[in-house]
Design a protein around this motif. Sequence first.
Motif, PDB file in Angstrom:
ATOM      1  N   ILE A  14     -67.477  -9.339  36.330  1.00 14.54           N
ATOM      2  CA  ILE A  14     -67.946 -10.688  36.647  1.00 14.54           C
ATOM      3  C   ILE A  14     -67.162 -11.718  35.851  1.00 14.54           C
ATOM      4  O   ILE A  14     -66.720 -12.737  36.386  1.00 14.54           O
ATOM      5  CB  ILE A  14     -69.467 -10.814  36.393  1.00 14.54           C
ATOM      6  CG1 ILE A  14     -70.227  -9.989  37.442  1.00 14.54           C
ATOM      7  CG2 ILE A  14     -69.911 -12.280  36.418  1.00 14.54           C
ATOM      8  CD1 ILE A  14     -71.699  -9.803  37.130  1.00 14.54           C
ATOM      9  N   SER A  15     -66.944 -11.433  34.572  1.00 22.80           N
ATOM     10  CA  SER A  15     -66.193 -12.351  33.728  1.00 22.80           C
ATOM     11  C   SER A  15     -64.771 -12.531  34.244  1.00 22.80           C
ATOM     12  O   SER A  15     -64.262 -13.646  34.337  1.00 22.80           O
ATOM     13  CB  SER A  15     -66.172 -11.828  32.293  1.00 22.80           C
ATOM     14  OG  SER A  15     -65.359 -12.633  31.485  1.00 22.80           O
ATOM     15  N   LYS A  16     -64.128 -11.434  34.603  1.00 16.32           N
ATOM     16  CA  LYS A  16     -62.754 -11.494  35.123  1.00 16.32           C
ATOM     17  C   LYS A  16     -62.706 -12.257  36.438  1.00 16.32           C
ATOM     18  O   LYS A  16     -61.850 -13.113  36.650  1.00 16.32           O
ATOM     19  CB  LYS A  16     -62.207 -10.069  35.302  1.00 16.32           C
ATOM     20  CG  LYS A  16     -60.803 -10.010  35.841  1.00 16.32           C
ATOM     21  CD  LYS A  16     -59.805 -10.623  34.891  1.00 16.32           C
ATOM     22  CE  LYS A  16     -58.402 -10.490  35.424  1.00 16.32           C
ATOM     23  NZ  LYS A  16     -57.420 -11.165  34.601  1.00 16.32           N
ATOM     24  N   ALA A  17     -63.636 -11.965  37.340  1.00 16.47           N
ATOM     25  CA  ALA A  17     -63.653 -12.628  38.646  1.00 16.47           C
ATOM     26  C   ALA A  17     -63.879 -14.125  38.503  1.00 16.47           C
ATOM     27  O   ALA A  17     -63.318 -14.920  39.263  1.00 16.47           O
ATOM     28  CB  ALA A  17     -64.729 -12.014  39.536  1.00 16.47           C
ATOM     29  N   ASN A  18     -64.677 -14.533  37.531  1.00 16.73           N
ATOM     30  CA  ASN A  18     -64.956 -15.955  37.333  1.00 16.73           C
ATOM     31  C   ASN A  18     -63.774 -16.717  36.742  1.00 16.73           C
ATOM     32  O   ASN A  18     -63.744 -17.942  36.791  1.00 16.73           O
ATOM     33  CB  ASN A  18     -66.200 -16.147  36.466  1.00 16.73           C
ATOM     34  CG  ASN A  18     -67.476 -15.870  37.229  1.00 16.73           C
ATOM     35  OD1 ASN A  18     -67.524 -15.996  38.442  1.00 16.73           O
ATOM     36  ND2 ASN A  18     -68.515 -15.474  36.515  1.00 16.73           N
ATOM     37  N   THR A  19     -62.793 -16.012  36.197  1.00 15.55           N
ATOM     38  CA  THR A  19     -61.624 -16.689  35.631  1.00 15.55           C
ATOM     39  C   THR A  19     -60.479 -16.808  36.639  1.00 15.55           C
ATOM     40  O   THR A  19     -59.505 -17.492  36.373  1.00 15.55           O
ATOM     41  CB  THR A  19     -61.091 -15.953  34.387  1.00 15.55           C
ATOM     42  OG1 THR A  19     -60.643 -14.656  34.763  1.00 15.55           O
ATOM     43  CG2 THR A  19     -62.143 -15.849  33.305  1.00 15.55           C
ATOM     44  N   VAL A  20     -60.617 -16.141  37.776  1.00 16.64           N
ATOM     45  CA  VAL A  20     -59.553 -16.136  38.774  1.00 16.64           C
ATOM     46  C   VAL A  20     -59.852 -17.188  39.838  1.00 16.64           C
ATOM     47  O   VAL A  20     -60.954 -17.241  40.377  1.00 16.64           O
ATOM     48  CB  VAL A  20     -59.440 -14.741  39.440  1.00 16.64           C
ATOM     49  CG1 VAL A  20     -58.422 -14.741  40.558  1.00 16.64           C
ATOM     50  CG2 VAL A  20     -59.089 -13.695  38.411  1.00 16.64           C
TER      51      VAL A  20
END
Length: 99
Positions: free
Chosen positions: A42-48
């Motif tokens: 979730i954290s990674k997806a929110n930064t992309v």
Amino acid sequence: MATALNIKRKNIDLPVDILQKLSIMAAAQGKSLKNFIETVLISKANTVAVEVSENPSPSGDPWFNDPENIASVNRGIAEYKAGKGRAYSMDEIRELLGV
């Protein structure tokens, strides 16, 4: 975080050695493996930044950026589905064009 109404389940397959490493990382943070993986993803997806092009051309042909061209294509599709048109083979197109 997410509510039960906007969550989708998905099974994923990961190599055993990766799961072992992720388990160690999760334990170090006092989290379950499932919660740790979800948090990381979730954290990674929110930064992309995801940008979706409405251009249907795989090559990004700018012809498809013109709304009039897309409207023409959509009219043709609708006519074909309504039985008002037909599909032509490449040979038929060449013959019609005199090529």
